[in-house]
Enzyme design. Sequence first.
Site, PDB file in Angstrom:
ATOM      1  N   HIS A  52       0.865  -1.189   0.000  1.00 30.92           N
ATOM      2  CA  HIS A  52       0.000   0.000   0.000  1.00 30.92           C
ATOM      3  C   HIS A  52       0.900   1.236   0.000  1.00 30.92           C
ATOM      4  CE1 HIS A  52      -3.599  -2.445   0.791  1.00 30.92           C
ATOM      5  NE2 HIS A  52      -2.798  -3.178   1.552  1.00 30.92           N
ATOM      6  N   ARG A  54      -0.178   4.399  -0.579  1.00 28.21           N
ATOM      7  CA  ARG A  54      -0.921   5.547  -0.020  1.00 28.21           C
ATOM      8  C   ARG A  54      -0.995   6.781  -0.909  1.00 28.21           C
ATOM      9  NH1 ARG A  54      -3.256   2.039   3.137  1.00 28.21           N
ATOM     10  NH2 ARG A  54      -2.210   1.540   5.090  1.00 28.21           N
ATOM     11  N   ASN A  84      -6.407   0.633  -2.982  1.00 28.64           N
ATOM     12  CA  ASN A  84      -7.256   1.336  -2.003  1.00 28.64           C
ATOM     13  C   ASN A  84      -6.659   2.672  -1.562  1.00 28.64           C
ATOM     14  OD1 ASN A  84      -5.222   0.053  -0.579  1.00 28.64           O
ATOM     15  ND2 ASN A  84      -6.487  -0.359   1.219  1.00 28.64           N
ATOM     16  N   ASP A 141      -8.568  -5.267  -2.515  1.00 30.94           N
ATOM     17  CA  ASP A 141      -7.889  -5.517  -1.240  1.00 30.94           C
ATOM     18  C   ASP A 141      -8.192  -4.468  -0.184  1.00 30.94           C
ATOM     19  OD1 ASP A 141      -6.059  -6.974   0.458  1.00 30.94           O
ATOM     20  OD2 ASP A 141      -4.920  -5.119   0.397  1.00 30.94           O
ATOM     21  N   HIS A 168      -8.915 -10.552  -1.046  1.00 33.68           N
ATOM     22  CA  HIS A 168      -8.817 -10.303   0.401  1.00 33.68           C
ATOM     23  C   HIS A 168      -9.965 -11.079   1.040  1.00 33.68           C
ATOM     24  CE1 HIS A 168      -8.617  -7.544   4.064  1.00 33.68           C
ATOM     25  NE2 HIS A 168      -9.829  -8.058   4.156  1.00 33.68           N
ATOM     26  N   HIS A 221      -2.691 -12.680   1.850  1.00 29.96           N
ATOM     27  CA  HIS A 221      -2.332 -12.745   3.284  1.00 29.96           C
ATOM     28  C   HIS A 221      -3.026 -13.846   4.101  1.00 29.96           C
ATOM     29  CE1 HIS A 221      -5.894 -10.203   3.321  1.00 29.96           C
ATOM     30  NE2 HIS A 221      -5.228  -9.142   2.905  1.00 29.96           N
ATOM     31  N   ASN A 267      -4.703  -6.541   9.524  1.00 28.24           N
ATOM     32  CA  ASN A 267      -5.858  -7.318   9.073  1.00 28.24           C
ATOM     33  C   ASN A 267      -5.440  -8.255   7.947  1.00 28.24           C
ATOM     34  OD1 ASN A 267      -8.331  -8.288   8.350  1.00 28.24           O
ATOM     35  ND2 ASN A 267      -9.107  -6.377   7.486  1.00 28.24           N
ATOM     36  N   ASP A 294       2.256  -6.968   2.615  1.00 27.79           N
ATOM     37  CA  ASP A 294       1.063  -6.198   2.988  1.00 27.79           C
ATOM     38  C   ASP A 294       1.501  -4.906   3.698  1.00 27.79           C
ATOM     39  OD1 ASP A 294      -1.534  -5.372   3.232  1.00 27.79           O
ATOM     40  OD2 ASP A 294      -2.174  -6.962   4.590  1.00 27.79           O
TER      41      ASP A 294
HETATM   42 ZN   LIG Z   1      -5.978  -7.340   2.406  1.00 31.18          ZN
END
Ligand SMILES: [Zn+2]
Length: 416
Positions: A52, A54, A84, A141, A168, A221, A267, A294
């Site tokens: 990620h 961002r 995301n 995800d 996910h 994950h 998570n 992750d």
């Molecule tokens: Zn995920």
Amino acid sequence: MADPSGSCFVEDILIQDGIVQKTGLFTPPKNVLKINAGGLVCLPGLVDMHVHLREPGQTHKEDMVSGSRAAAAGGVTALLAMPNTIPPCDSPEAVRFVTRRGASLPVRVYQAAAASKGLAGEQLNDFSVLKAAGAIAVSDDGRPLPDAGIMKQALIHAKAAGLPFLSHCEDFSLSRGGLVNEGEISRILNVPGFGNDGEAVCVARDVAVAECNSLPVHICHVSTAESVNIIRSAKARGVSVTCETAPHYFTLTEDLLLSRDADYRMNPPLRTRRDMKAVLAAITDGTIDALATDHAPHSPAEKADFFSAPNGVIGLETLLAVSYTRLVKPGHITLWRLAELTSQAPSKILRLPFAGIKPGAPADFCLFDPDWEFTVEPEKSRSKSRNTPFKGMTFFGKVKYTICRGKVVFDSEHKF
Ligand SMILES: [Zn+2]
């Protein structure tokens, strides 16, 4: 030094124009930059298929530059950015924003596009259009596709577009926003728990949809013994399922949460010792295909309060060292298998070329010192965030150099 794909040992590597020209014993040409790699292990550059970054939207946590620098510091030469962001990466324009910037970054940055509009899990995007814009995978995800019927359509469209679907797995009716693993620790802390069933039920659903329709699926994950068992038996039946796990799931357990430190919250959550052992066994026996971080940066302020902090931990800079220390050093797997888990398999899942370290291959690799023991110090991270669950722990396998496209993009002596 070694090339896991060719299983040969090499003494020297000559790089020119971003390509490996020669390996073996030879007199190097004059006027070349020489790196003394004595005592170091050379691995193909790590390919982290779950990151990620961002950007856009939350660049106080991370951006493409800081994230790719953290990747380089960890021996990672290619990464897949998850969609995301804010706004979500669900349009050709959003995909192009990333791919345009990718060329100037120290490592190769690829983009996974959102499977559904706005990551809402209702209306699927046009995967072919997203692929044409440069996306190499689709995923929602951070969230599951909540409806099995939509999941089936997503797998059909992903296959037709020639893109891997990264799932996910979380059943919201079971996970219910749990902060930690459901069980003794959630009871002691008196917080909602996200139990093994919340993950395994969704893994079983996705595997069933894949199996019944002869469609491929990739499970992100994996953290529970039950998920591992479902995937192992599906693979034995020939189902086209692949999966990844992250270093924290084969290294850490839920009791760390008793410290009420949100840097241990992610998570899916850290699980029990039984789960950790099951994940380790699944890495050893080949059920788990790939290791991914992750990497999910959050600012110290956001992580300050245990109960309200968002889920996620950083991991790009520790992927290699934790995996080497936990998996290779005790003899669970060989160095070749580590290269497979961190580079060859994720490349294959993402349909990226993988050529190892041999003449003609892109010069993407890392050099690490297997005997150099170091302590993880969050304040020295290249990431903008500090939320590593490995803080204060010691590992072997310090990355000394990372080379991407033939250029030194990380040198432990000189900070890039
Ligand atoms: Zn995920």
